[in-house]
Design a protein around this motif. Structure first.
Motif, PDB file in Angstrom:
ATOM      1  N   TYR A 134       0.855  -1.182   0.000  1.00 52.95           N
ATOM      2  CA  TYR A 134       0.000   0.000   0.000  1.00 52.95           C
ATOM      3  C   TYR A 134       0.890   1.230   0.000  1.00 52.95           C
ATOM      4  CZ  TYR A 134       0.955   0.423   5.027  1.00 52.95           C
ATOM      5  OH  TYR A 134       1.572   0.556   6.243  1.00 52.95           O
ATOM      6  N   ASN A 135       0.320   2.355  -0.398  1.00 49.75           N
ATOM      7  CA  ASN A 135       1.079   3.599  -0.450  1.00 49.75           C
ATOM      8  C   ASN A 135       0.162   4.753  -0.060  1.00 49.75           C
ATOM      9  OD1 ASN A 135      -0.577   3.925  -2.721  1.00 49.75           O
ATOM     10  ND2 ASN A 135       1.031   3.329  -4.149  1.00 49.75           N
ATOM     11  N   ASP A 136       0.631   5.977  -0.243  1.00 46.76           N
ATOM     12  CA  ASP A 136      -0.170   7.143   0.146  1.00 46.76           C
ATOM     13  C   ASP A 136      -1.489   7.209  -0.620  1.00 46.76           C
ATOM     14  OD1 ASP A 136       1.791   7.895   1.924  1.00 46.76           O
ATOM     15  OD2 ASP A 136       2.690   9.399   0.600  1.00 46.76           O
ATOM     16  N   TYR A 137      -1.476   6.774  -1.874  1.00 49.80           N
ATOM     17  CA  TYR A 137      -2.711   6.724  -2.668  1.00 49.80           C
ATOM     18  C   TYR A 137      -3.726   5.790  -2.012  1.00 49.80           C
ATOM     19  CZ  TYR A 137      -5.814   4.968  -6.362  1.00 49.80           C
ATOM     20  OH  TYR A 137      -6.916   4.554  -7.086  1.00 49.80           O
ATOM     21  N   THR A 138      -3.274   4.600  -1.602  1.00 50.25           N
ATOM     22  CA  THR A 138      -4.162   3.637  -0.939  1.00 50.25           C
ATOM     23  C   THR A 138      -4.768   4.253   0.312  1.00 50.25           C
ATOM     24  OG1 THR A 138      -2.556   1.952  -1.635  1.00 50.25           O
ATOM     25  CG2 THR A 138      -4.351   1.242  -0.187  1.00 50.25           C
ATOM     26  N   VAL A 139      -3.925   4.888   1.102  1.00 47.39           N
ATOM     27  CA  VAL A 139      -4.382   5.513   2.348  1.00 47.39           C
ATOM     28  C   VAL A 139      -5.446   6.562   2.063  1.00 47.39           C
ATOM     29  CG1 VAL A 139      -3.673   6.973   4.283  1.00 47.39           C
ATOM     30  CG2 VAL A 139      -2.241   5.038   3.589  1.00 47.39           C
ATOM     31  N   GLU A 140      -5.197   7.425   1.094  1.00 42.45           N
ATOM     32  CA  GLU A 140      -6.163   8.474   0.766  1.00 42.45           C
ATOM     33  C   GLU A 140      -7.490   7.876   0.291  1.00 42.45           C
ATOM     34  OE1 GLU A 140      -6.045  11.791   1.296  1.00 42.45           O
ATOM     35  OE2 GLU A 140      -4.215  11.244   2.379  1.00 42.45           O
ATOM     36  N   CYS A 141      -7.408   6.806  -0.490  1.00 40.93           N
ATOM     37  CA  CYS A 141      -8.627   6.164  -0.997  1.00 40.93           C
ATOM     38  C   CYS A 141      -9.484   5.593   0.134  1.00 40.93           C
ATOM     39  CB  CYS A 141      -8.276   5.045  -1.967  1.00 40.93           C
ATOM     40  SG  CYS A 141      -7.734   5.606  -3.597  1.00 40.93           S
ATOM     41  N   LEU A 142      -8.844   5.100   1.179  1.00 39.87           N
ATOM     42  CA  LEU A 142      -9.570   4.387   2.233  1.00 39.87           C
ATOM     43  C   LEU A 142      -9.896   5.257   3.440  1.00 39.87           C
ATOM     44  CD1 LEU A 142      -7.745   0.935   2.120  1.00 39.87           C
ATOM     45  CD2 LEU A 142      -9.913   1.576   1.052  1.00 39.87           C
ATOM     46  N   LYS A 143      -9.534   6.502   3.406  1.00 38.88           N
ATOM     47  CA  LYS A 143      -9.891   7.401   4.504  1.00 38.88           C
ATOM     48  C   LYS A 143     -11.392   7.678   4.495  1.00 38.88           C
ATOM     49  CE  LYS A 143      -5.583   9.923   5.317  1.00 38.88           C
ATOM     50  NZ  LYS A 143      -4.881  11.229   5.208  1.00 38.88           N
ATOM     51  N   GLY A 144     -11.973   7.805   5.656  1.00 40.44           N
ATOM     52  CA  GLY A 144     -13.368   8.204   5.765  1.00 40.44           C
ATOM     53  C   GLY A 144     -14.386   7.100   5.550  1.00 40.44           C
ATOM     54  N   MET A 145     -13.939   5.838   5.499  1.00 41.02           N
ATOM     55  CA  MET A 145     -14.888   4.743   5.334  1.00 41.02           C
ATOM     56  C   MET A 145     -15.682   4.529   6.628  1.00 41.02           C
ATOM     57  SD  MET A 145     -14.489   3.533   2.221  1.00 41.02           S
ATOM     58  CE  MET A 145     -14.007   5.143   1.588  1.00 41.02           C
ATOM     59  N   ASP A 146     -16.947   4.137   6.489  1.00 41.32           N
ATOM     60  CA  ASP A 146     -17.760   3.765   7.661  1.00 41.32           C
ATOM     61  C   ASP A 146     -17.586   2.298   8.014  1.00 41.32           C
ATOM     62  OD1 ASP A 146     -19.572   6.222   8.312  1.00 41.32           O
ATOM     63  OD2 ASP A 146     -19.541   6.075   6.132  1.00 41.32           O
ATOM     64  N   ALA A 147     -17.221   1.494   7.020  1.00 39.89           N
ATOM     65  CA  ALA A 147     -16.897   0.082   7.245  1.00 39.89           C
ATOM     66  C   ALA A 147     -15.882  -0.321   6.185  1.00 39.89           C
ATOM     67  CB  ALA A 147     -18.134  -0.802   7.164  1.00 39.89           C
ATOM     68  N   LEU A 148     -15.024  -1.276   6.547  1.00 34.95           N
ATOM     69  CA  LEU A 148     -13.935  -1.644   5.648  1.00 34.95           C
ATOM     70  C   LEU A 148     -13.667  -3.135   5.746  1.00 34.95           C
ATOM     71  CD1 LEU A 148     -11.548  -0.759   3.791  1.00 34.95           C
ATOM     72  CD2 LEU A 148     -10.208  -0.427   5.871  1.00 34.95           C
ATOM     73  N   LEU A 149     -13.618  -3.803   4.594  1.00 32.29           N
ATOM     74  CA  LEU A 149     -13.130  -5.171   4.518  1.00 32.29           C
ATOM     75  C   LEU A 149     -11.735  -5.097   3.918  1.00 32.29           C
ATOM     76  CD1 LEU A 149     -14.951  -8.414   3.622  1.00 32.29           C
ATOM     77  CD2 LEU A 149     -12.689  -7.978   2.654  1.00 32.29           C
ATOM     78  N   LEU A 150     -10.747  -5.463   4.718  1.00 29.31           N
ATOM     79  CA  LEU A 150      -9.341  -5.307   4.337  1.00 29.31           C
ATOM     80  C   LEU A 150      -8.620  -6.638   4.439  1.00 29.31           C
ATOM     81  CD1 LEU A 150      -7.031  -3.272   3.644  1.00 29.31           C
ATOM     82  CD2 LEU A 150      -6.641  -3.096   6.113  1.00 29.31           C
ATOM     83  N   GLU A 151      -7.720  -6.871   3.502  1.00 28.86           N
ATOM     84  CA  GLU A 151      -6.954  -8.112   3.494  1.00 28.86           C
ATOM     85  C   GLU A 151      -6.003  -8.213   4.683  1.00 28.86           C
ATOM     86  OE1 GLU A 151      -4.755 -10.642   0.182  1.00 28.86           O
ATOM     87  OE2 GLU A 151      -3.845  -8.658   0.355  1.00 28.86           O
ATOM     88  N   ALA A 152      -5.973  -9.394   5.310  1.00 27.48           N
ATOM     89  CA  ALA A 152      -4.924  -9.795   6.253  1.00 27.48           C
ATOM     90  C   ALA A 152      -4.580 -11.218   5.852  1.00 27.48           C
ATOM     91  CB  ALA A 152      -5.407  -9.708   7.702  1.00 27.48           C
ATOM     92  N   ASN A 153      -3.786 -11.368   4.816  1.00 27.41           N
ATOM     93  CA  ASN A 153      -3.649 -12.645   4.128  1.00 27.41           C
ATOM     94  C   ASN A 153      -2.798 -13.674   4.866  1.00 27.41           C
ATOM     95  OD1 ASN A 153      -1.658 -14.152   1.872  1.00 27.41           O
ATOM     96  ND2 ASN A 153      -3.851 -14.338   1.483  1.00 27.41           N
ATOM     97  N   HIS A 154      -1.650 -13.235   5.397  1.00 29.34           N
ATOM     98  CA  HIS A 154      -0.725 -14.237   5.926  1.00 29.34           C
ATOM     99  C   HIS A 154       0.075 -13.726   7.114  1.00 29.34           C
ATOM    100  CE1 HIS A 154       1.556 -11.848   2.975  1.00 29.34           C
ATOM    101  NE2 HIS A 154       2.596 -12.047   3.773  1.00 29.34           N
TER     102      HIS A 154
END
Length: 266
Positions: free
Chosen positions: A149-169
């Motif tokens: 992930y990078n700063d773009y990813t962070v900006e995209c995911l800011k302000g979510m009310d709910a989030l499904l995020l990978e925790a793969n391994h």
């Protein structure tokens, strides 16, 4: 607005997001029968679907796509690169090209009363994306299959009310596990998957007071455990450079083969 993981793991992914009027699936990487059963548990059937959003063409995200598309003639939304790869995949069966709807990264589209905003992700697929889905001022993020992930990813995911995020391994489990060297390197690489620790570190940068729920998804069957992912991410949040503790948020781990509890976003 509702969010429910029908199935999420390295062997298959299918996520429901919807409002009272609009019903979407993000990926159908399980059998059509299992997808239908998941919808039934929500009081829905495939006939209620208004669209299937595809993140990328790997089989754990599209295995049941052909069955659902043919049975219900439901529109399929994906990037150009993903759609081109899907059309080459003989194991999905024939899918009517008239059902395909092209999406572009960071270009919003409207499906009835939901707004969908695809985002770029780093993964070894043709043109993979994650999705932000909004109903009014409420927003849900679905983001798996992240090598980095990078700063773009962070900006995209800011302000979510709910989030499904990978925790793969878990990195140590992967390193000492049975996978061949090349596959370990792929998973650990910049176009692979997000580890438990990196999932927690990403969360530390996007937590906010109004985040109602976090779902950890896409866990590896061989290289992770639900309890391990849960505790590792909680540790990163509590020990990280942010003003929060893990207990400040509702967090759960998505089951790989059964529907998780429904998250109602108020």
């Amino acid at each position: 607005m509702r969010l429910c993981s029908i199935a999420s793991g390295s062997s298959g992914n299918c996520i429901y997001v919807g409002s009272e009027a609009t019903h979407l699936l993000v990926d159908v990487g399980i059998s059509g029968k299992k997808a239908e059963a998941g919808l039934n548990s929500l009081g829905l059937t495939g006939r209620d679907l208004d669209g299937i959003l595809v993140t990328h063409e790997h089989m754990d995200h599209v295995a049941g796509l052909g069955v659902m598309a043919r049975k219900y003639e439901v529109p399929i939304y994906a990037t150009t690169g993903t759609l081109e790869e899907i059309q080459k995949m003989g194991n999905l069966g024939k899918i009517d090209p008239a059902l395909f709807r092209e999406v572009k990264e960071d270009v919003k589209l409207t499906i009835k009363d939901l707004t969908v905003n695809p985002m770029k992700i780093s993964h070894d697929a043709a043109q993979p994306v994650g999705y932000r889905i909004a109903y009014g001022d409420k927003k849900v993020g679905i983001c798996t299959d992240l090598g980095v992930y990078n700063d773009y990813t962070v900006e995209c995911l800011k302000g979510m009310d709910a989030l499904l995020l990978e925790a793969n391994h878990d990195v140590k489990m992967l390193q000492v596990g049975p996978y061949p060297y090349y596959l370990k390197q792929r998973i650990l690489g910049d176009r692979g998957h997000l580890s438990n620790e990196n999932s927690g570190k990403l969360l530390c940068r996007i937590l906010h007071d109004k985040l109602q729920a976090i779902v950890l998804g896409h866990l590896s069957k061989e290289n992770n455990l639900p309890e391990l992912a849960y505790e590792a991410v909680r540790m990163e949040i509590t020990m990280g450079e942010n003003p929060y503790r893990a207990e400040d948020f509702r967090m759960m781990v998505a089951d790989r083969s059964n529907a998780s509890p429904v998250i109602n976003i108020a």
